[in-house]
Write a protein that holds these residues in place. Sequence first.
Motif, short mmCIF file in Angstrom:
data_model
loop_
_atom_site.label_atom_id
_atom_site.label_comp_id
_atom_site.label_asym_id
_atom_site.label_seq_id
_atom_site.Cartn_x
_atom_site.Cartn_y
_atom_site.Cartn_z
N PRO A 89 0.82 -1.21 0.00
CA PRO A 89 0.00 0.00 0.00
C PRO A 89 0.86 1.27 0.00
N ALA A 90 0.22 2.38 -0.30
CA ALA A 90 0.93 3.65 -0.41
C ALA A 90 1.55 4.10 0.90
N ASP A 91 1.04 3.64 2.02
CA ASP A 91 1.60 4.07 3.31
C ASP A 91 2.64 3.11 3.87
N ALA A 92 3.01 2.09 3.10
CA ALA A 92 4.03 1.13 3.53
C ALA A 92 5.43 1.66 3.22
N HIS A 93 6.41 1.19 3.97
CA HIS A 93 7.79 1.62 3.74
C HIS A 93 8.31 1.15 2.39
N ASP A 94 7.79 0.02 1.89
CA ASP A 94 8.25 -0.52 0.60
C ASP A 94 7.30 -0.16 -0.54
N ARG A 95 6.60 0.98 -0.43
CA ARG A 95 5.59 1.38 -1.42
C ARG A 95 6.15 1.46 -2.84
N ALA A 137 5.65 -1.39 -5.66
CA ALA A 137 4.40 -1.62 -6.41
C ALA A 137 4.68 -1.59 -7.91
N ARG A 138 3.83 -2.27 -8.65
CA ARG A 138 4.00 -2.30 -10.11
C ARG A 138 3.69 -0.96 -10.74
N THR A 139 4.39 -0.67 -11.83
CA THR A 139 4.15 0.54 -12.60
C THR A 139 2.94 0.32 -13.50
N VAL A 140 1.98 1.23 -13.44
CA VAL A 140 0.80 1.12 -14.31
C VAL A 140 0.83 2.15 -15.43
N ALA A 141 1.59 3.24 -15.27
CA ALA A 141 1.76 4.24 -16.32
C ALA A 141 3.15 4.84 -16.16
N ALA A 142 3.95 4.75 -17.21
CA ALA A 142 5.31 5.29 -17.18
C ALA A 142 5.42 6.44 -18.17
#
Length: 65
Positions: free
Chosen positions: A10-16, A19-24
Amino acid sequence: MCPHEPPCPPADAHDREAARTVAAHPEQGWSLLCNGVVLFEDTGELLPNGVVIDPHRPLPLVGAA
């Protein structure tokens, strides 16, 4: 929220940033991650709740060649 298995952090995790890239958009210097985080090429981040994370690039070693 995340459709991936295993789910993205999740966005509030230290390893955020894992997460997979959905738009680069490398030409503009940013990517949107599955957890809603906007990751900038200077390592700064914009979280979905509007919190800004300052760039956190490692500092070069003094005297490194």
